[in-house]
Scaffold this active site. Structure first.
Site, PDB file in Angstrom:
ATOM      1  N   TRP A  96       3.833  -2.335  -5.861  1.00  0.00           N
ATOM      2  CA  TRP A  96       2.799  -3.083  -5.155  1.00  0.00           C
ATOM      3  C   TRP A  96       3.456  -4.254  -4.420  1.00  0.00           C
ATOM      4  O   TRP A  96       4.273  -4.983  -4.975  1.00  0.00           O
ATOM      5  CB  TRP A  96       1.769  -3.617  -6.147  1.00  0.00           C
ATOM      6  N   ILE A  97       3.146  -4.386  -3.127  1.00  0.00           N
ATOM      7  CA  ILE A  97       3.617  -5.528  -2.348  1.00  0.00           C
ATOM      8  C   ILE A  97       2.446  -6.476  -2.149  1.00  0.00           C
ATOM      9  O   ILE A  97       1.458  -6.122  -1.499  1.00  0.00           O
ATOM     10  CB  ILE A  97       4.204  -5.086  -0.993  1.00  0.00           C
ATOM     11  N   ASP A 115       6.145   5.532  13.239  1.00  0.00           N
ATOM     12  CA  ASP A 115       4.689   5.321  13.293  1.00  0.00           C
ATOM     13  C   ASP A 115       4.436   3.823  13.310  1.00  0.00           C
ATOM     14  O   ASP A 115       3.684   3.282  12.501  1.00  0.00           O
ATOM     15  CB  ASP A 115       4.013   5.983  12.089  1.00  0.00           C
TER      16      ASP A 115
END
Length: 291
Positions: free
Chosen positions: A96-97, A198
């Site tokens: 998790w950032i 992307d």
């Protein structure tokens, strides 16, 4: 607590090889393709992506792309712990950032970090395997010519799919193909560059201490201007980002004239994913090229 605890527990076990108690699960995102869940556990926070796409390896390819980015850029990239499939549902588990406000050097760091990524090269355009952009298959068959690669692996597959799905008429399909012989003279001669693939603002997040972090790649070796053109398609990038990039890895003159040509690819992707509202932008560029 967002209740899908059995699935979450299995995903953690398959990724980490042990049972870890989940203290809380919070639904973070529920888009057209993926669902994102924050898992708070006794051993830290994890981000779990899931979907029901029929392409069973879609998250395996994303995991590989994140690994490649981590190995080749100083920018923050989440560490992947595992990916796979449980029943009919795919998953991707990563660190998790914690997002926050960008620091004062955020855009400069992003520009310099992307330039360093683009300095990574190989002999041919393409990649050692195909992958995905969003939920669409992305062909990466190697080519020594960027124009040939762009036509055969980017434009033509998407145009063929758009025609097959009734999004473009046959007449425009044939007209579009008339631009192919023109492309060789448009692009500058550069080495293949490792791309994010992307690069729009939604795939850049504010990570630890407000530093930029890259997520959701569609990596391959292409012309570096692809990433930069895509970053300008929907906006959201500060001018300091482009200035920093150019101080380290200056672009060849005339990028502004080439920008719309590169963006034929992401516009075709959006046409296939979201419908005909993206067709006028494609038609405008084709008309400009054909005169």
């Amino acid at each position: 607590m967002f209740d899908n605890s059995e699935f979450f527990e299995k995903a953690i076990f398959l990724s980490l090889g042990k049972n870890i108690p989940i203290q809380q699960a919070t639904l973070i995102a529920a888009g057209n393709i993926n669902q994102g869940v924050l898992l708070e556990t006794s051993e830290g926070r994890f981000f779990l992506k899931t979907n029901f796409e029929t392409e069973k390896d879609i998250f395996d390819k994303e995991a590989m792309g994140l690994k490649v980015l981590r190995e080749n850029t100083p920018l923050e990239v989440p560490l992947v712990h595992g990916s796979g499939r449980i029943g009919e549902q795919s998953f991707l588990l990563m660190d998790w950032i914690q997002s926050g406000k960008p620091n004062v050097s955020y855009w400069k760091e992003l520009g310099l970090g992307l330039a360093q990524l683009h300095m990574v090269t190989q002999p041919a355009f393409g990649f050692h395997e195909d992958n995905y952009i969003a939920s669409l298959t992305q062909s990466n068959n190697p080519q020594t010519s960027w124009a040939d690669f762009f036509v055969e692996n980017r434009l033509e597959p998407m145009m063929g799919k758009a025609y097959y799905e009734g999004l473009i008429p046959l007449g425009f399909y044939k007209k579009f193909q008339l631009i192919y012989p023109l492309l060789e003279s448009i692009f500058p001669n550069e080495k293949p560059a490792l791309l994010h693939g992307d690069l729009w603002s939604g795939n850049i997040i504010k990570g630890k201490d407000g530093n930029p972090a890259l997520i959701d790649p569609a990596v391959y070796y292409g012309h570096r201007e692809m990433d930069l053109a895509f970053s300008r398609l929907f906006g959201g990038f500060d001018g300091e980002f482009y200035e920093a990039y150019n101080t380290l890895f200056p672009l060849e003159p005339g990028f502004e004239e080439r920008e719309s040509v590169y963006n034929l690819y992401p516009l075709l992707v959006h046409l296939l994913l979201f419908g005909k509202s993206y067709l006028p932008g494609i038609q405008k560029t084709v008309q400009r090229l054909l005169g």
